[in-house]
Design an enzyme around this catalytic site. Structure first.
Site, PDB file in Angstrom:
ATOM      1  N   SER A  16     -10.249  -2.820   5.133  1.00  0.00           N
ATOM      2  CA  SER A  16     -11.380  -3.741   5.260  1.00  0.00           C
ATOM      3  C   SER A  16     -12.438  -3.093   6.140  1.00  0.00           C
ATOM      4  CB  SER A  16     -10.930  -5.053   5.903  1.00  0.00           C
ATOM      5  OG  SER A  16     -12.073  -5.751   6.348  1.00  0.00           O
ATOM      6  N   ASN A  42     -19.443  -9.218   1.687  1.00  0.00           N
ATOM      7  CA  ASN A  42     -18.829 -10.088   2.692  1.00  0.00           C
ATOM      8  C   ASN A  42     -18.560  -9.313   3.970  1.00  0.00           C
ATOM      9  OD1 ASN A  42     -15.730 -10.014   3.530  1.00  0.00           O
ATOM     10  ND2 ASN A  42     -15.902  -9.106   1.467  1.00  0.00           N
ATOM     11  N   LYS A  51      -3.326  -0.719   0.639  1.00  0.00           N
ATOM     12  CA  LYS A  51      -4.639  -0.897  -0.006  1.00  0.00           C
ATOM     13  C   LYS A  51      -5.659  -0.005   0.684  1.00  0.00           C
ATOM     14  CE  LYS A  51      -7.857  -4.471  -1.479  1.00  0.00           C
ATOM     15  NZ  LYS A  51      -8.013  -5.923  -1.661  1.00  0.00           N
ATOM     16  N   PHE A  84     -11.569 -10.915   8.501  1.00  0.00           N
ATOM     17  CA  PHE A  84     -10.197 -11.464   8.563  1.00  0.00           C
ATOM     18  C   PHE A  84     -10.149 -12.843   9.229  1.00  0.00           C
ATOM     19  CE2 PHE A  84      -7.840  -7.062   8.624  1.00  0.00           C
ATOM     20  CZ  PHE A  84      -8.138  -6.904   7.280  1.00  0.00           C
ATOM     21  N   ASN A 122     -14.618  -4.660   7.752  1.00  0.00           N
ATOM     22  CA  ASN A 122     -15.154  -5.660   8.674  1.00  0.00           C
ATOM     23  C   ASN A 122     -14.354  -5.845   9.960  1.00  0.00           C
ATOM     24  OD1 ASN A 122     -17.284  -6.308   6.847  1.00  0.00           O
ATOM     25  ND2 ASN A 122     -15.756  -7.360   5.587  1.00  0.00           N
ATOM     26  N   THR A 123     -13.338  -5.024  10.171  1.00  0.00           N
ATOM     27  CA  THR A 123     -12.626  -5.021  11.451  1.00  0.00           C
ATOM     28  C   THR A 123     -12.820  -3.634  12.055  1.00  0.00           C
ATOM     29  OG1 THR A 123     -10.991  -6.630  10.704  1.00  0.00           O
ATOM     30  CG2 THR A 123     -10.344  -5.252  12.563  1.00  0.00           C
ATOM     31  N   ASN A 179     -10.460  -1.465  -1.944  1.00  0.00           N
ATOM     32  CA  ASN A 179     -11.133  -2.546  -1.231  1.00  0.00           C
ATOM     33  C   ASN A 179     -12.645  -2.477  -1.519  1.00  0.00           C
ATOM     34  OD1 ASN A 179     -11.580  -4.609   0.764  1.00  0.00           O
ATOM     35  ND2 ASN A 179      -9.670  -3.944   1.716  1.00  0.00           N
TER      36      ASN A 179
HETATM   37  C1  LIG Z   1     -15.221 -12.808  -0.079  1.00  0.00           C
HETATM   38  C2  LIG Z   1     -14.219 -11.682  -0.146  1.00  0.00           C
HETATM   39  C3  LIG Z   1     -13.168 -11.645   0.779  1.00  0.00           C
HETATM   40  C4  LIG Z   1     -12.230 -10.603   0.711  1.00  0.00           C
HETATM   41  N1  LIG Z   1     -11.183 -10.594   1.603  1.00  0.00           N
HETATM   42  C5  LIG Z   1     -10.221  -9.635   1.497  1.00  0.00           C
HETATM   43  C6  LIG Z   1      -9.082  -9.660   2.337  1.00  0.00           C
HETATM   44  O1  LIG Z   1      -8.899 -10.544   3.173  1.00  0.00           O
HETATM   45  N2  LIG Z   1      -8.165  -8.666   2.184  1.00  0.00           N
HETATM   46  C7  LIG Z   1      -8.289  -7.669   1.254  1.00  0.00           C
HETATM   47  O2  LIG Z   1      -7.412  -6.809   1.153  1.00  0.00           O
HETATM   48  N3  LIG Z   1      -9.356  -7.648   0.423  1.00  0.00           N
HETATM   49  C8  LIG Z   1     -10.313  -8.596   0.527  1.00  0.00           C
HETATM   50  N4  LIG Z   1     -11.384  -8.578  -0.330  1.00  0.00           N
HETATM   51  C9  LIG Z   1     -11.511  -7.461  -1.302  1.00  0.00           C
HETATM   52  C10 LIG Z   1     -10.944  -7.815  -2.673  1.00  0.00           C
HETATM   53  O3  LIG Z   1      -9.565  -8.060  -2.598  1.00  0.00           O
HETATM   54  C11 LIG Z   1     -11.203  -6.664  -3.676  1.00  0.00           C
HETATM   55  O4  LIG Z   1     -10.511  -5.518  -3.231  1.00  0.00           O
HETATM   56  C12 LIG Z   1     -12.678  -6.311  -3.801  1.00  0.00           C
HETATM   57  O5  LIG Z   1     -13.470  -7.479  -3.742  1.00  0.00           O
HETATM   58  C13 LIG Z   1     -12.981  -5.591  -5.119  1.00  0.00           C
HETATM   59  O6  LIG Z   1     -12.667  -6.374  -6.229  1.00  0.00           O
HETATM   60  P1  LIG Z   1     -13.769  -7.251  -7.035  1.00  0.00           P
HETATM   61  O7  LIG Z   1     -14.924  -6.345  -7.305  1.00  0.00           O
HETATM   62  O8  LIG Z   1     -13.067  -7.736  -8.247  1.00  0.00           O
HETATM   63  O9  LIG Z   1     -14.155  -8.380  -6.108  1.00  0.00           O
HETATM   64  C14 LIG Z   1     -12.349  -9.605  -0.285  1.00  0.00           C
HETATM   65  C15 LIG Z   1     -13.401  -9.664  -1.204  1.00  0.00           C
HETATM   66  C16 LIG Z   1     -14.326 -10.679  -1.141  1.00  0.00           C
HETATM   67  C17 LIG Z   1     -15.435 -10.728  -2.168  1.00  0.00           C
END
Ligand SMILES: Cc1cc2nc3c(=O)[nH]c(=O)nc-3n(C[C@H](O)[C@H](O)[C@H](O)COP(=O)(O)O)c2cc1C
Length: 349
Positions: free
Chosen positions: A170, A106, A208, A110, A172-173, A237
């Site tokens: 993140s 992704n 995080k 934000f 992406n910022t 993350n």
């Molecule tokens: C579509 C998507 C959006 C995410 N948005 C955020 C976010 O806004 N803030 C954040 O701290 N992590 C965000 N994450 C990261 C997840 O919280 C997590 O740390 C990461 O996906 C690893 O866990 P997983 O493998 O179980 O998905 C996002 C992940 C995905 C897939």
């Protein structure tokens, strides 16, 4: 039920599928999934978690579905990331399913409705105390003072969050992850902690972090976290790395990779964090969890709590109960009486 819906959801663009899911969840008309699995409670951060499996941030960015997600059996839900002002995020498409790899990329950036809308939504979600809801805060992309965005977030949500998360990881910022550099990180945490300590309520404060830090960067983070009295770290993350094992043609998309390919990497960073902190910092293990065995691996690597997101996309909400049942069975097989007893058992600290 999800088994029936999944083919239809998978014909949609991932973001549309997510929005359809959220629209259904925000009605709140969600059946509770079975009886709670006993013996998985965790007392940590001054809170009682009915079980250690939480929903990771990013699923419920605007706090509209936390209540429904708790009904699926999650021990806690983390809403956000929320930024002070609403922002649109990056152009679409910006979420990609890497089906062959059980992964997601992704680059949302934000996208969220901002503090005001989030606060109104959270109020509704918290009515009659449905369970533990944490608030994950971030900075606006065009902010002149990103640290101040976090300070404002802490002040705004200290009263209503069961715990707060400072998300500086993140990918992406632009520039956000630079806040993890030692001197900036120290300044950030000092200012945030002051804001939290001046608030009427003082919820636990977690940070995080990214899985892409070097060993020395990680060591500096742990040192500053211990020094400034951070209550815990969330590891981790999404990654900007692309393991060579990826098979999906979408693997070259820009953004953060999550799901199965992140499991080993994020667990290694978790173990390292546990060792560096000598078990003195509560850790939340995230990244690639798709089964009870994965959750147990994270716990033994040093996590007192775990979270997941991507596996839900592939397995649906029934996954939560499966993980809880399997986790209970594995603890019994090992003769372990509580989650706390297993934390860090394989970290080699
Ligand atoms: C579509 C998507 C959006 C995410 N948005 C955020 C976010 O806004 N803030 C954040 O701290 N992590 C965000 N994450 C990261 C997840 O919280 C997590 O740390 C990461 O996906 C690893 O866990 P997983 O493998 O179980 O998905 C996002 C992940 C995905 C897939």
């Amino acid at each position: 039920m999800f088994g029936l819906l999944r083919p239809a959801l998978f014909t949609l663009d991932p973001e549309r599928a997510h929005n359809v899911t959220l629209a259904a969840l925000r009605t709140g008309l969600v059946p509770s999934f079975g009886a709670p699995v006993a013996g998985l409670g965790v007392d940590l951060l001054g809170l009682h978690f009915p079980n250690p499996v939480g929903l990771a941030a990013g699923f419920d960015k605007n706090a509209v579905a936390s209540r429904a997600m708790l009904k699926f059996g999650f021990g806690f839900v983390e809403a956000g990331t929320v930024t002070p002002k609403p922002q649109a995020g990056n152009p679409r498409p910006r979420i990609f399913r890497l089906r062959e790899d059980r992964a997601v990329i992704n680059r949302l950036g934000f996208n969220n409705e901002g503090h005001d809308a989030f606060a109104r939504n959270l109020d509704r979600q918290r009515a009659r105390k449905p369970g533990i809801i944490g608030v994950n805060i971030g900075a606006n992309k065009d902010s002149a003072d990103p640290i101040q965005d976090y300070v404002v977030g802490v002040m705004r949500f200290a009263m209503v969050a069961d715990y707060l998360v400072v998300n500086i990881s993140s990918p992406n910022t632009p520039g956000l992850r630079d806040l993890q550099a030692r001197s900036v990180f120290h300044d950030l945490l000092t200012r945030i902690r002051t804001a939290r300590n001046e608030a009427v309520a003082r919820p636990p404060l977690l940070v995080k972090i990214a899985p892409d830090l070097t060993s020395s960067e990680l060591a500096a983070i742990v040192e500053v976290a211990l020094d400034t009295g951070v209550d815990g770290l969330i590891v981790s993350n999404t990654t900007i790395d692309r393991p060579p094992s990826l098979r999906s043609p979408l693997a070259s998309q820009t953004g953060g990779l999550s799901g199965q390919p992140l499991l080993g990497m994020a667990t290694d960073v978790l173990k390292q964090t546990y060792r560096l902190s000598e078990g003195r910092l509560p850790l939340v293990g995230v990244g690639g969890i798709a089964s009870g065995a994965d959750a147990y691996t994270k716990i033994k690597a040093g996590a007192s709590l775990v979270q997941l997101y991507s596996a839900l996309i592939y397995q649906g909400p029934g996954l939560v109960q499966n993980i809880l049942r399997d986790l209970r069975t594995m603890l019994d097989q090992d003769g372990v009486k509580s989650i706390g007893e297993a934390v860090g058992a394989d970290a080699g600290a």
